[in-house]
Structures are given as structure tokens and as C-alpha cells.
Design an enzyme around this catalytic site. Structure first.
Site, short mmCIF file in Angstrom:
data_model
loop_
_atom_site.label_atom_id
_atom_site.label_comp_id
_atom_site.label_asym_id
_atom_site.label_seq_id
_atom_site.Cartn_x
_atom_site.Cartn_y
_atom_site.Cartn_z
N LYS A 113 7.43 8.51 -0.39
CA LYS A 113 6.76 7.50 0.42
C LYS A 113 6.40 6.32 -0.46
O LYS A 113 5.95 6.51 -1.59
CB LYS A 113 5.49 8.08 1.07
CG LYS A 113 4.69 7.05 1.87
CD LYS A 113 3.68 7.69 2.81
CE LYS A 113 2.34 8.01 2.20
NZ LYS A 113 1.68 6.89 1.50
N GLU A 115 4.72 2.10 -0.38
CA GLU A 115 3.92 1.13 0.39
C GLU A 115 4.63 -0.21 0.49
O GLU A 115 5.22 -0.69 -0.48
CB GLU A 115 2.55 0.93 -0.28
CG GLU A 115 1.69 2.19 -0.30
CD GLU A 115 0.32 1.95 -0.92
OE1 GLU A 115 -0.04 0.80 -1.22
OE2 GLU A 115 -0.39 2.96 -1.12
N GLU A 182 -1.62 2.80 8.35
CA GLU A 182 -2.98 3.04 7.87
C GLU A 182 -3.94 1.93 8.30
O GLU A 182 -3.67 0.75 8.07
CB GLU A 182 -2.99 3.19 6.34
CG GLU A 182 -4.40 3.42 5.79
CD GLU A 182 -4.47 3.95 4.37
OE1 GLU A 182 -3.40 4.28 3.79
OE2 GLU A 182 -5.59 4.03 3.82
O1 KIV Z 1 -2.28 8.67 -0.81
C1 KIV Z 1 -2.55 9.07 0.34
O2 KIV Z 1 -3.32 10.04 0.54
C2 KIV Z 1 -1.92 8.38 1.47
C3 KIV Z 1 -2.35 8.78 2.86
C4 KIV Z 1 -3.77 8.40 3.10
C5 KIV Z 1 -1.44 8.23 3.89
O3 KIV Z 1 -1.09 7.55 1.25
NA NA Z 2 -0.87 6.89 -0.88
#
Ligand code: KIV
Ligand code: NA
Length: 276
Positions: A113, A115, A182
């Protein structure tokens, strides 16, 4: 049932909601696996929850790998996503693919994941081309804390709301198979969830999302003090732990622990020989 990129996307098509939690260690991973959680995120939030930093910026790829590999050993059916930490993908497409590869090879993540919206689509495309599934993350992106000037809800004005919708479409077009929203107003997140074919996973983004994610220490009530508006406490584990620590401390000092049933015995003649 084993959760995969395909089953998670299928859940959206069937209107079934996806449950996701952060996790950072083997013991907790085993409990989440048993509970039937669909997906686990090794969030860079571990910088705050596990390492005590005041934001996520200092977290390294090695930090994520350490926690991700530990969690992976507790999982069977749960899908495992690893966060790409600050500066592991922003610097270049090459760095993005290289570091995503490390999270898969060394951390045993099944997806990564990262950003950002339109600004990171080149990275998303390149990682997907290397056959590593990507979860995008838009709205409030904590790695941008210095640019945002703090943690705040995103998309309350027309310009930013339109930008978030465009980011959502851009990451889907770039090949992300899922997207985290988010701290986005509920109606905006619902609209995005309807417009996209990939599942949306909300945190502070309302029930219109295709799934939800929470930081597990938040939902277990392990932090006293500040509770963000979007967090629900499903238990009061922090109090429970503190009470157990206090009870232990008191029993050690009162010499009531350990008791007879906790002790190992030795043959009398062995003891006699030792004393001789
Ligand atoms: O780092 C994290 O915990 C996150 C979530 C809050 C989506 O990116
Ligand atoms: Na995160």
C-alpha cells in the site's frame, strides 16, 4: 476461505463488506486469523503504535519487513498488505518497485500500500507491472503531515473534494486493486465507492465504503487519552492489561506468586547430594 485479490474484489461485487485491521506481531496475527478478518495491514502506523514516534515519517522498509514477516507466520487465509514507508517510493519509480519487491520477498506481503493519488500513479503502474498488487491510499495521507500542516479531515471544500475523486479514479486507472480512504466525509466516500469498480476501504470515511480498517490498539482501547472521532472501542484491553500487571506486581511483592502449583519438584536424594 482464503482471501485473495480476486475474492476481495468479488466481495465488492456481491455487496459483502471487507474487514481489515492493522497488525504488527505474530501473536495478534494468530488471533485475527482465528477471528476471520479478511485482510491485515502492516501499517506504517507501527512507527507510532509499536515504536513510539510521533508520526510515521521515520519508519524504514526494514521496520516494515521485520513486523510483516512476523505477522505472516501467523496467517493462513488472511490477506497480507504491507505499507510502503515514507521515501521508499516517492523518490523514483525504480525505488518503488525495488522496495515493493523487498516487502514481498523478505516480508512475505501479498500486496503493498502506498499513499497518494495522481502524483504516484507511475509508481503504482510499475509495481503492478511487476505483478505485485497495489492498494492505494488517498484522502488524509499521514506521510504528508508536514505538507498538510497536521492531521485533518480532507475534502471539505469543492477543490479538494474534486481532487480526491480524481485521485480515486487515477489510482484505479493506474492498476490499484483496492483503495484506502482516510478521513473523508461520508457522502464523498460513498460517491467514490459507487464510482469505482475496485473496493474502497474506509477509516473515518463512513459505512458507504466497501470495507473498513482500524488500527488494532485503537479498536481494542489500548491507548488512554485521545480517541479520534472515527474510532470505536470494541473492548477495554488497556485497562485489562494494566489490571493484570498490577495484580502480578502485588502478588510478587506479597510472595503469593509463585505458589506451590507453579513450582518444579526435585527428588529428595538429589537435593541431599547437592547440599552435601
Ligand atoms: O498505517 C496505517 O495504519 C494505515 C491505516 C490507518 C489505513 O495506513
Ligand atoms: Na499507513
Amino acid at each position: 476461505m482464503k482471501n485473495t485479490v480476486t475474492t476481495l474484489q468479488e466481495m465488492k461485487r456481491k455487496g459483502e463488506k471487507i474487514s481489515m485491521l492493522t497488525c504488527y506481531d505474530y501473536t495478534t496475527a494468530c488471533l485475527m486469523e482465528d477471528a476471520g478478518i479478511n485482510a491485515i495491514l502492516i501499517g506504517d502506523s507501527l512507527g507510532m503504535t509499536m515504536m513510539g514516534y510521533s508520526d510515521t515519517l521515520p519508519v524504514t522498509v526494514d521496520d516494515i519487513i521485520h513486523h510483516c514477516a512476523s505477522v505472516s507466520r501467523g496467517l493462513k487465509d488472511t490477506f497480507l498488505v504491507a505499507d510502503m514507508p515514507f521515501m521508499s517510493y516517492q523518490t523514483s519509480v525504480y525505488d518503488a518497485v525495488k522496495n515493493a519487491g523487498r516487502l514481498v520477498k523478505e516480508g512475505h506481503a501479498q500486496a503493498v500500500k502506498l499513499e497518494g493519488g495522481a502524483s504516484v500513479c507511475e509508481q503504482i503502474q510499475a509495481i503492478v507491472n511487476a505483478d505485485i498488487p497495489v492498494v492505494a491510499h488517498i484522502g488524509l495521507t499521514p506521510q504528508s503531515i508536514n505538507a498538510f500542516g497536521g492531521f485533518k479531515v480532507q475534502g471539505k471544500n469543492v477543490e479538494r473534494a474534486i481532487q480526491i475523486v480524481e485521485d480515486a479514479k487515477a489510482v484505479e486507472a493506474a492498476g490499484a486493486f483496492m483503495v484506502t480512504l482516510e478521513c473523508v466525509p461520508e457522502e464523498l466516500a460513498t460517491l467514490i465507492s459507487k464510482e469505482l469498480t475496485i473496493p474502497t476501504i474506509g477509516i473515518g470515511a463512513g459505512a458507504g465504503c466497501d470495507g473498513q480498517v482500524l488500527v488494532y490498539q485503537d479498536m481494542l482501547g489500548m491507548f488512554s487519552g485521545f480517541k479520534p472521532k472515527f474510532v470505536k472501542h470494541y473492548a477495554n484491553i488497556g485497562e485489562e492489561m494494566k489490571n493484570a500487571f498490577k495484580a502480578y506486581d502485588a502478588e510478587v511483592k506479597a510472595k503469593t506468586f509463585p505458589a506451590a502449583e507453579h513450582n518444579f519438584a526435585i527428588d529428595a536424594d538429589v537435593m541431599k547430594a547437592v547440599k552435601a
